[in-house]
Design a protein around this motif. Structure first.
Motif, PDB file in Angstrom:
ATOM      1  N   MET A 170       0.828  -1.207   0.000  1.00  0.00           N
ATOM      2  CA  MET A 170       0.000   0.000   0.000  1.00  0.00           C
ATOM      3  C   MET A 170       0.862   1.256   0.000  1.00  0.00           C
ATOM      4  SD  MET A 170      -3.048  -1.223   2.580  1.00  0.00           S
ATOM      5  CE  MET A 170      -3.954   0.317   2.526  1.00  0.00           C
ATOM      6  N   ALA A 171       1.931   1.250   0.787  1.00  0.00           N
ATOM      7  CA  ALA A 171       2.826   2.414   0.825  1.00  0.00           C
ATOM      8  C   ALA A 171       3.527   2.596  -0.517  1.00  0.00           C
ATOM      9  CB  ALA A 171       3.844   2.253   1.943  1.00  0.00           C
ATOM     10  N   ARG A 172       3.922   1.494  -1.138  1.00  0.00           N
ATOM     11  CA  ARG A 172       4.608   1.578  -2.429  1.00  0.00           C
ATOM     12  C   ARG A 172       3.682   2.121  -3.515  1.00  0.00           C
ATOM     13  NH1 ARG A 172       7.868  -4.235  -2.463  1.00  0.00           N
ATOM     14  NH2 ARG A 172       9.519  -3.627  -0.974  1.00  0.00           N
ATOM     15  N   LEU A 173       2.400   1.776  -3.437  1.00  0.00           N
ATOM     16  CA  LEU A 173       1.448   2.213  -4.460  1.00  0.00           C
ATOM     17  C   LEU A 173       1.304   3.725  -4.514  1.00  0.00           C
ATOM     18  CD1 LEU A 173      -1.370  -0.471  -4.112  1.00  0.00           C
ATOM     19  CD2 LEU A 173       0.002  -0.025  -6.150  1.00  0.00           C
ATOM     20  N   VAL A 174       1.490   4.390  -3.377  1.00  0.00           N
ATOM     21  CA  VAL A 174       1.376   5.850  -3.366  1.00  0.00           C
ATOM     22  C   VAL A 174       2.738   6.529  -3.435  1.00  0.00           C
ATOM     23  CG1 VAL A 174      -0.845   5.855  -2.189  1.00  0.00           C
ATOM     24  CG2 VAL A 174       1.252   5.912  -0.839  1.00  0.00           C
ATOM     25  N   GLY A 175       3.797   5.735  -3.567  1.00  0.00           N
ATOM     26  CA  GLY A 175       5.128   6.297  -3.782  1.00  0.00           C
ATOM     27  C   GLY A 175       5.748   6.960  -2.577  1.00  0.00           C
ATOM     28  N   VAL A 176       5.346   6.558  -1.368  1.00  0.00           N
ATOM     29  CA  VAL A 176       5.965   7.112  -0.170  1.00  0.00           C
ATOM     30  C   VAL A 176       7.299   6.416   0.064  1.00  0.00           C
ATOM     31  CG1 VAL A 176       5.786   7.376   2.327  1.00  0.00           C
ATOM     32  CG2 VAL A 176       3.790   7.756   0.885  1.00  0.00           C
ATOM     33  N   HIS A 177       8.357   7.210   0.278  1.00  0.00           N
ATOM     34  CA  HIS A 177       9.696   6.649   0.418  1.00  0.00           C
ATOM     35  C   HIS A 177      10.298   6.840   1.804  1.00  0.00           C
ATOM     36  CE1 HIS A 177       9.846   5.867  -3.871  1.00  0.00           C
ATOM     37  NE2 HIS A 177       9.477   7.103  -4.098  1.00  0.00           N
ATOM     38  N   VAL A 178       9.936   7.910   2.486  1.00  0.00           N
ATOM     39  CA  VAL A 178      10.571   8.209   3.767  1.00  0.00           C
ATOM     40  C   VAL A 178       9.519   8.573   4.803  1.00  0.00           C
ATOM     41  CG1 VAL A 178      12.720   8.993   2.718  1.00  0.00           C
ATOM     42  CG2 VAL A 178      10.906  10.643   3.160  1.00  0.00           C
ATOM     43  N   SER A 179       9.925   8.545   6.037  1.00  0.00           N
ATOM     44  CA  SER A 179       9.040   8.969   7.123  1.00  0.00           C
ATOM     45  C   SER A 179       9.671  10.156   7.853  1.00  0.00           C
ATOM     46  CB  SER A 179       8.824   7.809   8.101  1.00  0.00           C
ATOM     47  OG  SER A 179      10.010   7.563   8.841  1.00  0.00           O
ATOM     48  N   PRO A 180       8.826  11.011   8.422  1.00  0.00           N
ATOM     49  CA  PRO A 180       7.373  11.007   8.254  1.00  0.00           C
ATOM     50  C   PRO A 180       6.957  11.677   6.942  1.00  0.00           C
ATOM     51  CG  PRO A 180       8.019  12.770   9.740  1.00  0.00           C
ATOM     52  CD  PRO A 180       9.274  12.032   9.393  1.00  0.00           C
ATOM     53  N   THR A 181       5.905  11.168   6.339  1.00  0.00           N
ATOM     54  CA  THR A 181       5.283  11.773   5.170  1.00  0.00           C
ATOM     55  C   THR A 181       3.809  11.953   5.462  1.00  0.00           C
ATOM     56  OG1 THR A 181       6.844  10.830   3.571  1.00  0.00           O
ATOM     57  CG2 THR A 181       4.694  11.483   2.736  1.00  0.00           C
ATOM     58  N   ALA A 182       3.290  13.146   5.189  1.00  0.00           N
ATOM     59  CA  ALA A 182       1.873  13.425   5.389  1.00  0.00           C
ATOM     60  C   ALA A 182       1.176  13.493   4.034  1.00  0.00           C
ATOM     61  CB  ALA A 182       1.676  14.738   6.140  1.00  0.00           C
ATOM     62  N   ILE A 183       0.018  12.876   3.953  1.00  0.00           N
ATOM     63  CA  ILE A 183      -0.825  12.961   2.765  1.00  0.00           C
ATOM     64  C   ILE A 183      -2.192  13.468   3.204  1.00  0.00           C
ATOM     65  CG2 ILE A 183      -2.011  11.644   0.962  1.00  0.00           C
ATOM     66  CD1 ILE A 183       0.386   9.864   0.720  1.00  0.00           C
ATOM     67  N   PHE A 184      -2.642  14.555   2.590  1.00  0.00           N
ATOM     68  CA  PHE A 184      -3.933  15.145   2.950  1.00  0.00           C
ATOM     69  C   PHE A 184      -4.866  15.053   1.752  1.00  0.00           C
ATOM     70  CE2 PHE A 184      -6.776  18.918   3.584  1.00  0.00           C
ATOM     71  CZ  PHE A 184      -7.409  18.447   4.736  1.00  0.00           C
ATOM     72  N   ASP A 185      -5.953  14.367   1.937  1.00  0.00           N
ATOM     73  CA  ASP A 185      -6.931  14.149   0.870  1.00  0.00           C
ATOM     74  C   ASP A 185      -6.278  13.617  -0.403  1.00  0.00           C
ATOM     75  OD1 ASP A 185      -8.934  14.955   2.560  1.00  0.00           O
ATOM     76  OD2 ASP A 185      -9.130  16.964   1.710  1.00  0.00           O
TER      77      ASP A 185
END
Length: 218
Positions: free
Chosen positions: A178-193
């Motif tokens: 699931m994290a890979r599908l949205v291209g998140v690579h590092v923490s912390p990352t915030a996604i809003f809407d």
């Protein structure tokens, strides 16, 4: 991205969204997703502020509580070898006591240094799991059941496999995908809407979060 029902403990909902009865339009709220790693110091800082400051702020506001949900997305960072083990423990808690997920996360973040490289390098994997199970027990989750989900056997599986994982492996794989599908690579990352919110900072305190909520949750 949706939260599968089996991971529902990752989501905080504060009030039921209100929808005009005559429109037929489904009620909806803003979604703030935070991708955090249990062995990342910046994630710990952001979680601490979120859990102990932001969540109470949202609960106190009728507008914010009806207009926002918060999701803790687990972000495994393999350059921290113990990241996998800590996140597996959180999956075990999700399976056994989803209502304890955030409380467990709070306890784990407070002890995160115990799982930094220097403190796990000479420890077996199962011994690390034992320590994680004790943290789960500290918030009321059955220690033995947590460990049973995590422990790795030193015997081949029935099919002869030497690499069969543990009882949370399949769910853990889903979270990583699931994290890979949205291209998140590092923490912390915030996604809003659904969009990465680069303005959200782990250094924020109460006032910065209040300003951001006022601007965005309407």
């Amino acid at each position: 991205m949706a939260v599968p029902p089996k991971f529902a403990g990752q989501k905080l909902q504060f009030a039921k969204a209100q929808s005009p009865a005559t429109t037929g339009v489904a009620a909806s709220v803003h979604t703030l997703e935070l991708y955090l790693d249990y062995v990342c110091p910046f994630s710990a800082k952001q979680f601490n502020t979120l859990y102990h400051t932001v969540v109470p702020l949202v609960r106190e506001s009728n507008e914010w509580s009806q207009g926002l949900e918060i999701v803790f997305r687990q972000q495994v960072q393999p350059w921290h070898p113990s990241s996998t083990l800590t996140h597996e423990a959180a999956v075990a808690v999700l399976k056994l006591a989803p209502e304890k997920y955030w409380e467990f996360s709070d306890a784990l973040f407070k002890q995160q240094k115990d799982f930094f490289d220097v403190n796990v390098v000479n420890e077996t994997r199962n011994n690390t799991y034992k320590r994680l199970a004790k943290i789960a027990a500290s918030v009321g989750v059955d220690e033995a059941k947590v460990y049973d989900l995590l422990v790795i056997s030193d015997k081949p599986a029935e099919d002869g496999s030497l690499n069969s994982g543990n009882k949370v492996t399949n769910d853990f794989k889903v979270l990583v995908k699931m994290a890979r599908l949205v291209g998140v690579h590092v923490s912390p990352t915030a996604i809003f809407d659904g969009v990465v919110a680069n303005d959200v900072s782990s250094s924020w305190g109460k006032q910065e979060w209040a300003d951001w909520l006022t601007k965005n949750v309407v």
